[in-house]
Design an enzyme around this catalytic site. Structure first.
Site, PDB file in Angstrom:
ATOM      1  N   TRP A   1       0.992  -1.245  -0.105  1.00 51.83           N
ATOM      2  CA  TRP A   1      -0.043  -0.032  -0.016  1.00 51.83           C
ATOM      3  C   TRP A   1       0.862   1.392  -0.228  1.00 51.83           C
ATOM      4  O   TRP A   1       0.598   2.411   0.116  1.00 51.83           O
ATOM      5  CB  TRP A   1      -0.922   0.004   1.190  1.00 51.83           C
ATOM      6  CG  TRP A   1      -1.663  -1.327   1.345  1.00 51.83           C
ATOM      7  CD1 TRP A   1      -3.033  -1.175   0.736  1.00 51.83           C
ATOM      8  CD2 TRP A   1      -1.556  -2.377   1.845  1.00 51.83           C
ATOM      9  NE1 TRP A   1      -3.600  -2.514   1.252  1.00 51.83           N
ATOM     10  CE2 TRP A   1      -2.533  -3.372   1.953  1.00 51.83           C
ATOM     11  CE3 TRP A   1      -0.206  -2.879   2.664  1.00 51.83           C
ATOM     12  CZ2 TRP A   1      -2.644  -4.721   2.210  1.00 51.83           C
ATOM     13  CZ3 TRP A   1      -0.548  -4.231   2.866  1.00 51.83           C
ATOM     14  CH2 TRP A   1      -1.488  -4.975   2.923  1.00 51.83           C
ATOM     15  N   ASP A   2       2.188   0.979   0.012  1.00 52.39           N
ATOM     16  CA  ASP A   2       2.983   2.160  -0.321  1.00 52.39           C
ATOM     17  C   ASP A   2       3.020   3.112   1.254  1.00 52.39           C
ATOM     18  O   ASP A   2       3.111   4.228   1.440  1.00 52.39           O
ATOM     19  CB  ASP A   2       2.636   3.222  -1.155  1.00 52.39           C
ATOM     20  CG  ASP A   2       3.870   4.266  -1.343  1.00 52.39           C
ATOM     21  OD1 ASP A   2       4.887   3.968  -0.933  1.00 52.39           O
ATOM     22  OD2 ASP A   2       3.725   5.259  -2.192  1.00 52.39           O
ATOM     23  N   TYR A   3       3.177   2.287   2.300  1.00 48.33           N
ATOM     24  CA  TYR A   3       3.146   2.901   3.665  1.00 48.33           C
ATOM     25  C   TYR A   3       4.598   2.956   4.057  1.00 48.33           C
ATOM     26  O   TYR A   3       4.787   2.691   5.278  1.00 48.33           O
ATOM     27  CB  TYR A   3       2.397   1.853   4.736  1.00 48.33           C
ATOM     28  CG  TYR A   3       0.783   1.812   4.642  1.00 48.33           C
ATOM     29  CD1 TYR A   3       0.102   3.049   4.253  1.00 48.33           C
ATOM     30  CD2 TYR A   3       0.082   0.860   4.941  1.00 48.33           C
ATOM     31  CE1 TYR A   3      -1.090   3.089   3.861  1.00 48.33           C
ATOM     32  CE2 TYR A   3      -1.142   0.840   5.012  1.00 48.33           C
ATOM     33  CZ  TYR A   3      -1.880   1.954   4.242  1.00 48.33           C
ATOM     34  OH  TYR A   3      -3.412   2.106   4.267  1.00 48.33           O
TER      35      TYR A   3
END
Length: 761
Positions: A440-442
């Site tokens: 999730w591109d965290y």
């Protein structure tokens, strides 16, 4: 109202009724609320009744309004922003039934049939707004604290000190006199904004000068008292592809040995892959550093395309070692450059070591080797502990961000970690993972913050998820226990999901609760209904919903939560300040046809990631209604303060107003507490104040840190997507300074302004 006007009114009502009935039927079929079907039918009856002269027309509309009030209170209570789209539009339409022409057309039905529920709805909203606008915590204001003996009066690091606390132990400006704060000077750069305007730099205030990174490769030295430019260094020319690219700041170092030049040095990275050393006193390159003042960051990176590695954040200097990371393109392929972290000698520019996740224990390349490709990069700002000799680095995930079938085991191991590296040797001391198998591109964008608790040397790790982990900074072990919670499963062919994710048991999350249908928003019942349909038809199971080829709601989204602005700590009062973004995205994996090339880029609010070499491209959409209004209810930004000792929330409120936002990208100029989208950070001071800009309404604000009361604000020429700093100038005057340049992700004007505020002389 004449007969023709009544017919037009009835026609519009009919169109609204048809839209609500059809859309409400679609929503109900998807398992959503039945309200819109019932309301649509009632509006249709009212429209038809007007044309036929029925008294029933007004009665049915009034009954619908009364039912809407009851339904709204049941769904959202007295939430002012949630009530507005449910009640204001219908209530205003109801008042039109009271006009003479409409009243006659409705068979002279008693006016109270519609008037009472219309006025009740408007008064209910007005009361909720007044309550929200006047709400205060009721807590006492900030108490005075004893001055710290020998406390620094300057600002030598991006986060104030190398620990990153963003605390100024200065109290000339306090809760009692901050209202008198005035603009002391303004510096406007002669360098125009680049293609993606983001003047995100926090200046440094050292030795009577203010050092400001204007763009990638350019730093200006300003007089602290007047803002007059003393010198400017420009490392990129107009011919460079990265001319005008963003830069978040520079680093400072005072030499430990006698030198003929660069006794005081500045270091900055450029989008051309350079680490540049500049004499802070003269603005000239440090000739004795690396090669005529420049270390080449592309050495050892292997084959790269021009946009693969773009350093944007300042280096961090710990014990005479300059520690540098870089941003690796999220767009790209599974064959991307390394996310290697390197340490350079602050005086000579020699490479002291490199931490390469794929080569554990090896700190220098052997002849012919390149750093391990596609390892997690670190693009944010680092922090350090000079007594422990550690630098704390927050990593991202291995590109491409949203498909991991080709991600190596070591890349997955170090994705979304805080890694502690020994600055003397380059060896890894410890690491802590904040997300299991990130899809999730965290990435950890926020600077970790070193603080001292009663019995522990601690490290705060703020995340895009809104979780704030508390670790022992010597060992990396959680001080606040971390638990693994089960999360939704699913996804696309070839992908896998971690069954659990880590959650802290200490500080409450600032991400906001999972979204529900009742949280869907808009300006009118129609676009709110359309948002509800989007919500019902999207793939969404709460946090960590796997992204599929169907529209998938991701919340928190790529912007956070807590982004690169990090958090601020009032070290004397033991309070933690956190600003957070609350904004969902719609994401989707796009199956790639055999031989198809997907072009990446940013257009019309949609970001496309090629993810070359994988079966899927990726598209990211803001979760908006048809008229460009967010589909989730406000606030879109919050500011909160926590007690560090107890980890409990002290106060929280929306950050920013609706002034700079509105439908179709048109600013509303309405100064109500909307809670605006925000990027940037905060500053705390010994005077009991929190200073923060960051929001879409383009204001710098001062809050009482103890109770959240807003004490002062100033209009900025553009969004202050940066972090304020404070210092005492050579003439003994406390200044608060903020960069205002705008931000590519937040609508509004551009600028390249440095704004300095002080009390009148």
């Amino acid at each position: 109202m004449g007969r023709i006007a009544v017919w037009l009114f009835a026609a519009v009502l009919g169109l609204v009724g048809i839209t609500l009935t059809v859309g409400g039927g679609m929503l109900a079929a998807d398992g959503g609320s039945l309200y819109y079907v019932a309301t649509g039918l009632a509006v249709l009856v009212s429209a038809f009744g007007l044309l036929r002269g029925w008294r029933l027309a007004a009665g049915v509309f009034g009954a619908m309004l009364a039912g809407t009030i009851v339904w709204s209170l049941w769904e959202v209570g007295l939430d002012s922003w949630a009530l507005m789209p449910r009640l204001v539009g219908p209530a205003v339409v109801g008042l039109l039934f009271l006009l003479p022409g409409t009243h006659r057309a409705a068979g002279a039905a008693p006016r109270w049939w519609v008037g009472v529920p219309s006025l009740a709805g408007l008064l209910l909203v007005a009361g909720a707004v007044v309550k929200a606008e006047t709400a205060e915590s009721g807590l006492p204001g900030a108490a005075k604290v004893a001055a710290l003996p020998g406390a620094p009066q300057d600002w030598q690091n991006w986060g104030g000190r190398v620990e990153g606390t963003r605390y100024a132990a200065i109290d000339q400006i306090g809760t009692g006199n901050v209202k008198a704060l005035k603009l002391a000077w303004r510096y406007d750069s002669d360098i125009a904004s680049g293609p993606l305007p983001s003047l995100e730099a926090a200046p440094l205030a050292v030795n009577g000068r203010l050092y400001m990174c204007i763009e990638s490769g350019t730093v200006a030295a300003l007089d602290q008292d007047t803002g007059k430019r003393l010198w400017q260094y420009r490392g990129l020319t107009k011919d460079s592809k990265y001319y005008g690219w963003k830069c978040r700041g520079v680093a400072y170092y005072a030499a430990k040995t006698a030198r003929t030049e660069c006794t005081h040095s500045l270091y900055m990275t450029t989008a051309d892959g350079q680490l540049i050393a500049i004499d802070a006193d003269t603005g000239r390159p440090c000739s004795g550093f690396a090669s005529n003042g420049i270390a080449d960051l592309r050495i050892g990176m292997g084959l790269t395309s021009p946009d693969d590695a773009l350093p944007t954040s300042p280096p961090t200097v710990v014990n005479g070692v300059i520690v540098v990371g870089q941003s690796i393109s999220d767009y790209g392929s599974f064959d991307s450059p390394s996310g290697v972290i390197r340490g350079y000698d602050a005086e000579t520019g020699a490479l002291r070591w490199a931490w390469d996740a794929g080569r554990p224990g090896q700190t220098q390349l052997k002849p012919g080797e390149t750093y391990t490709r596609d390892t997690p990069n670190a693009w944010g700002v680092f922090s350090g502990d000079e007594k422990l000799g550690l630098v704390y680095v927050g990593t991202g995930n291995s590109p491409p961000d949203y498909y991991s079938a080709f991600r190596s085991k070591v890349a997955d191991q170090f994705t979304d970690n805080v890694v502690a590296i020994d600055v003397a040797t380059g060896q890894l001391r410890w690491s802590f993972r904040t997300v299991n198998h990130d899809l999730w591109d965290y990435d950890i964008a926020a600077q970790p913050v070193a603080i001292d608790l009663a019995d522990k040397a601690a490290l705060l790790v703020p995340t895009k998820r809104g979780e704030i982990f508390v670790l022992d900074r010597a060992t990396g072990q959680p001080i606040d226990p971390v638990v693994q919670k089960r999360v939704p499963q699913g996804g696309v062919k070839g992908e896998w999901n971690a069954p659990t994710q880590p959650y802290t048991t200490g500080f409450p999350s600032v991400s906001g609760a999972d979204l529900t249908e009742a949280d869907m928003w808009g300006l009118t019942p129609i676009d709110q209904m359309m948002c509800r349909i989007q919500y019902r038809r999207a793939n969404y199971k709460g946090q960590f919903t796997p992204i599929t080829t169907e529209p998938t709601i991701t919340y928190p989204a790529v912007g956070g939560g807590i982004n690169w602005g990090s958090v601020a700590v009032d070290t004397q009062r033991g309070l933690l300040v956190v600003n957070a973004l609350h904004f969902a995205n719609i994401n989707r994996l796009v199956p790639r046809k055999e031989g198809e090339t997907i072009t990446g880029g940013f257009e019309g609010g949609v970001i496309t990631f090629p993810q070359t070499g994988t079966p899927y491209g990726f598209k990211n959409f803001p979760f908006l209604s048809a008229i460009g209004v967010p589909c989730q209810k406000p606030p879109f930004g919050t500011i909160s303060v926590f007690d560090i000792k107890t980890r409990k929330l002290v106060w929280s409120k929306p950050l920013g107003t609706a002034e700079g936002s509105g439908p179709l990208g048109i600013a509303s100029h309405i100064p109500l507490r909307l809670g605006a989208p925000n990027f940037g950070g905060s500053l705390t001071t010994a005077g009991g104040l929190v200073f923060i800009a960051a929001g879409q309404d383009r204001r710098l604000r001062a809050f009482d840190i103890a109770n959240g009361k807003a004490l002062w604000s100033a209009q900025l020429p553009a969004v202050g997507a940066a972090m304020p700093i404070s210092y005492v100038s050579p003439k003994g005057r406390q200044f608060v300074v903020i960069a205002a340049g705008g931000h590519f992700a937040i609508p509004g004007p551009k600028a390249a302004a440095i704004m300095a505020y002080a009390l009148p002389k």
